[in-house]
Design an enzyme around this catalytic site. Structure first.
Site, PDB file in Angstrom:
ATOM      1  CG  HIS A   1      -3.742 -41.995  -4.660  1.00  0.00           C
ATOM      2  ND1 HIS A   1      -2.714 -42.098  -5.417  1.00  0.00           N
ATOM      3  CD2 HIS A   1      -4.079 -40.494  -4.886  1.00  0.00           C
ATOM      4  CE1 HIS A   1      -3.377 -40.803  -6.130  1.00  0.00           C
ATOM      5  NE2 HIS A   1      -4.077 -40.221  -6.121  1.00  0.00           N
TER       6      HIS A   1
ATOM      7  CB  SER B   1      -7.679 -36.656 -16.264  1.00  0.00           C
ATOM      8  OG  SER B   1      -6.244 -37.371 -16.143  1.00  0.00           O
TER       9      SER B   1
ATOM     10  N   GLY C   1      -6.543 -33.843  -8.700  1.00  0.00           N
ATOM     11  CA  GLY C   1      -4.671 -33.850  -8.799  1.00  0.00           C
ATOM     12  C   GLY C   1      -4.653 -32.140  -9.083  1.00  0.00           C
ATOM     13  N   GLY C   2      -4.269 -32.030 -10.676  1.00  0.00           N
ATOM     14  CA  GLY C   2      -3.803 -31.683 -11.236  1.00  0.00           C
ATOM     15  C   GLY C   2      -4.390 -30.225 -11.086  1.00  0.00           C
TER      16      GLY C   2
ATOM     17  N   GLY D   1      -3.525 -38.644 -13.809  1.00  0.00           N
ATOM     18  CA  GLY D   1      -2.263 -37.586 -14.352  1.00  0.00           C
ATOM     19  C   GLY D   1      -2.108 -37.463 -15.937  1.00  0.00           C
TER      20      GLY D   1
ATOM     21  CG  ASN E   1      -4.232 -36.500  -3.536  1.00  0.00           C
ATOM     22  OD1 ASN E   1      -3.259 -35.890  -2.551  1.00  0.00           O
ATOM     23  ND2 ASN E   1      -4.150 -37.118  -4.334  1.00  0.00           N
ATOM     24  CD1 TRP E   2      -3.797 -29.336  -3.409  1.00  0.00           C
ATOM     25  CD2 TRP E   2      -2.566 -28.271  -1.954  1.00  0.00           C
ATOM     26  NE1 TRP E   2      -4.945 -28.064  -3.351  1.00  0.00           N
ATOM     27  CE2 TRP E   2      -3.916 -27.234  -2.591  1.00  0.00           C
ATOM     28  CE3 TRP E   2      -1.972 -27.329  -1.148  1.00  0.00           C
ATOM     29  CZ2 TRP E   2      -4.109 -26.085  -1.763  1.00  0.00           C
ATOM     30  CZ3 TRP E   2      -2.186 -25.926  -0.363  1.00  0.00           C
ATOM     31  CH2 TRP E   2      -3.572 -25.624  -1.086  1.00  0.00           C
ATOM     32  CE  LYS E   3      -2.515 -36.736  -7.499  1.00  0.00           C
ATOM     33  NZ  LYS E   3      -2.324 -38.131  -8.473  1.00  0.00           N
TER      34      LYS E   3
ATOM     35  CD  GLU F   1      -0.067 -40.406  -7.597  1.00  0.00           C
ATOM     36  OE1 GLU F   1       0.016 -39.207  -6.243  1.00  0.00           O
ATOM     37  OE2 GLU F   1      -0.303 -39.693  -8.291  1.00  0.00           O
TER      38      GLU F   1
END
Ligand code: PGA
Length: 253
Positions: free
Chosen positions: A97, A215, A236-237, A175, A9-11, A99
């Site tokens: 999501h 994470s 994500g990250g 995150g 998930n590059w966001k 967010e």
């Protein structure tokens, strides 16, 4: 066996050029996936076509949008419909999501509509659920995710619920570098599967992939994915760093 999935998930990160290079770095490794394994890149809308063509020759590598509209079409400036995604052969979409829920006030009932739109166009939703730190600390996380599933998914019949991928993403782990332990992830995933079994029966519950998100890193993926009910991760990250994501792909069961 249900699919084991590493979803990136590059966001809202990376330029087009950076994204292209990242995909090249990951795909050049030529990591072969078994028929039960899948890698999905959830990239920003303007990169979907490029990503689609990057993964074209790589078996079981797929592309996802990060969001879609709950509306079919019309005067909704700036929105992207599932029909648009379908028309460029995007077959997956993240829905709900945390967010989106938090910053764009997406409710369980709105997400139910997005799920319906996706299924109408044979797009597989990656439906996210998960509790905040306050809910976890009050010990109410099981009821919380049960409500999320109930209000957004349980209008579906057994045939359609099997088309959903679920991602359990505790908000306190997203995150923050604070991963749920492998035991916490397995415990919640088993709970989610038991809710699905109570609603749809064991056979259906066993067929649904449940990913863990929050994470996931190169150095903890193998352990987190080891739980029998943890079918990979939504990352994500660490999905923005080629070497890390390659290691995460290699950590799939
Ligand atoms: P993270 O994000 O891996 O950076 O914690 C996961 C997600 O939000 O999908």
């Amino acid at each position: 066996m249900r699919k084991q999935i590493a979803a990136a998930n590059w966001k809202m990160n990376l330029t087009f050029q950076q994204g292209e290079k990242l995909l090249d770095d990951i795909l050049d490794a030529g990591i072969n996936l078994s028929p039960d394994q899948q890698v999905i890149f959830a990239v920003p809308y303007p990169y979907l076509l490029m990503t689609r063509s990057e993964v074209e020759d790589a078996a079981n590598y797929e592309v996802a949008a990060q969001n879609c509209s709950d509306k079919i079409s019309g005067a909704f400036t700036g929105e992207i419909s599932v029909e648009m995604l379908h028309s460029i052969a995007v077959n997956y979409c993240i829905v709900g999501h945390s967010e989106r829920r938090e910053y764009f006030t997406e409710s369980n009932s709105l997400l139910a509509e997005k799920i319906n739109r996706c299924l109408e166009y044979r797009i597989t939703p990656i439906f996210c659920c998960g509790e905040s730190l306050a809910v976890r600390e009050s010990g109410k996380q099981n009821e919380f995710v049960q409500t999320q599933l109930g209000e957004s998914l349980f209008h579906l019949n057994a045939e359609n619920i099997k088309k959903i991928i679920i991602a359990y993403e505790p908000i306190w782990a997203i995150g923050t570098g604070k991963t749920a332990t492998a035991e916490q992830a397995q415990e919640m995933h088993a709970h989610l599967r038991s809710i699905l079994a109570a609603q749809y029966g064991q056979e259906v519950a066993q067929a649904i992939s449940i990913l863990y998100g929050g994470s996931v890193k190169a150095n903890n993926a193998k352990e987190v994915f080891s739980g029998p009910d943890v079918d990979g991760g939504l990352v994500g990250g660490a999905s923005l760093v080629a070497s890390d994501f390659k290691e995460i792909i290699r950590s799939l069961k």
